[in-house]
Design a protein around this motif. Structure first.
Motif, PDB file in Angstrom:
ATOM      1  N   ALA A   1      36.933  31.756  36.759  1.00  0.00           N
ATOM      2  CA  ALA A   1      38.268  32.118  36.315  1.00  0.00           C
ATOM      3  C   ALA A   1      37.990  33.050  35.137  1.00  0.00           C
ATOM      4  CB  ALA A   1      39.018  30.902  35.875  1.00  0.00           C
ATOM      5  N   GLU A   2      37.365  32.719  34.003  1.00  0.00           N
ATOM      6  CA  GLU A   2      37.022  33.198  32.763  1.00  0.00           C
ATOM      7  C   GLU A   2      36.470  34.785  33.239  1.00  0.00           C
ATOM      8  OE1 GLU A   2      34.133  33.132  28.704  1.00  0.00           O
ATOM      9  OE2 GLU A   2      34.475  31.547  30.258  1.00  0.00           O
ATOM     10  N   ALA A   3      35.530  34.843  33.886  1.00  0.00           N
ATOM     11  CA  ALA A   3      34.897  36.054  34.326  1.00  0.00           C
ATOM     12  C   ALA A   3      35.827  36.936  35.073  1.00  0.00           C
ATOM     13  CB  ALA A   3      33.902  35.904  35.393  1.00  0.00           C
ATOM     14  N   CYS A   4      36.925  36.218  35.989  1.00  0.00           N
ATOM     15  CA  CYS A   4      37.832  37.239  36.403  1.00  0.00           C
ATOM     16  C   CYS A   4      38.729  37.686  35.324  1.00  0.00           C
ATOM     17  CB  CYS A   4      38.587  36.491  37.915  1.00  0.00           C
ATOM     18  SG  CYS A   4      37.428  36.117  39.166  1.00  0.00           S
ATOM     19  N   ALA A   5      39.353  36.839  34.714  1.00  0.00           N
ATOM     20  CA  ALA A   5      40.142  37.326  33.494  1.00  0.00           C
ATOM     21  C   ALA A   5      39.765  38.465  32.820  1.00  0.00           C
ATOM     22  CB  ALA A   5      40.488  36.078  32.746  1.00  0.00           C
TER      23      ALA A   5
END
Length: 295
Positions: free
Chosen positions: A244-248
């Motif tokens: 989720a952090e990478a996608c954000a």
């Protein structure tokens, strides 16, 4: 408000077209005076020829402007009309039309035909034409390898542009069927993100928004699969704590496109027809698939 926005967009997009038409028309009228009776493209002998020259120049201006601004050239109807334009130019040699002018005129006519076809593609419902996009069978939700593609409602008034529109709508209907399966499994989404080549088409984005009945947001990334692989690698090597952090960090989305209520209501009825057609034609599809495989 929507009408004002549409007019504003047309003025911004085709403002150069108006300017070119005015300039070239003025050039056509004034050039005999400025050049001692010698037109830029032909030598006028009477007012009819002057009017003809002005018309040709305006066609050139309009057609080439559509080429420059992305109107494009229709390769079916446009090519036929373009050929007629070349033949007409050759037949008008006694009016001193240069060969390159005939080519430019033909190209411009083809561009105009492409633009007209583009307008036809924007007609909702393709004038009563439906397409079932089962060219290689269908997976979700039909799971039928013998399903086959169908145009239904075809008449003499339909052009290639209408068939293109029907294909785009048919693909969107099929995608909605698959989307509804995912909604049944995981709940309804608040928005749908579009990516890939189809997401670059404003017409197709509008079609999908109205057919899905859900706001759409196009991805602003040029690459999708490669970026996803890189993000997974980043999580794997500890660059990001979780996916989720990478996608954000990498995801960039365009402005949401809301469905139009009137179009959504129209497509609801068409979608019901679309779903019913497969059941009615399934037996015939299978028979034709079997006949083709036996050849």
């Amino acid at each position: 408000n929507s009408l004002r926005q549409a007019i504003s967009q047309l003025l911004v997009r085709y403002g150069i077209l108006v300017v070119l038409i005015v300039l070239i028309a003025a050039m056509s009228i004034l050039s005999p005076i400025l050049r001692d009776g010698q037109q830029l493209f032909l030598t006028p002998r009477n007012p009819v020829q002057v009017a003809l020259q002005a018309s040709i120049n305006m066609i050139l201006a309009v057609g080439m402007t559509f080429v420059i601004t992305g109107g494009g050239i229709d390769l079916s109807i446009g090519s036929i009309v373009a050929l007629c334009g070349v033949l007409s130019a050759m037949a008008m040699r006694d009016l001193a039309i240069e060969p390159w002018l005939g080519f430019g005129l033909a190209l411009s006519i083809g561009a105009l035909c492409g633009f007209i076809n583009g307008l036809l593609i924007t007609q909702r419902g393709a004038v009563g034409l439906l397409f079932l996009p089962y060219l290689l069978g269908e997976r979700t939700p039909l799971r039928d390898p013998k399903a086959r593609g169908v145009f239904i409602g075809l008449s003499y008034q339909h052009t290639l542009a209408h068939m293109v529109r029907a294909v785009m709508e048919g693909v969107a209907f099929a995608l909605r069927q698959a989307l509804e399966v995912s909604f049944e499994l995981a709940g309804r989404a608040e928005q749908v993100v579009l990516a890939g080549g189809g997401a670059q088409s404003a017409i197709w984005r509008r079609i999908q928004a109205d057919i899905y009945g859900i706001p759409l947001r196009p991805s602003l990334l040029q690459e999708q699969a490669c970026v996803g692989a890189a993000l997974l690698a980043g999580v794997g090597c500890g660059l990001y704590a979780e996916l989720a952090e990478a996608c954000a960090a990498a995801t960039r989305l365009g402005d949401p496109l809301e469905p139009e209520p009137s179009a959504q209501a129209y497509y609801e009825a068409r979608y019901a027809q679309f779903k019913a057609l497969y059941g009615r034609l399934q037996q015939d599809m299978h028979q034709l698939a079997e006949d083709a495989s036996s050849l």
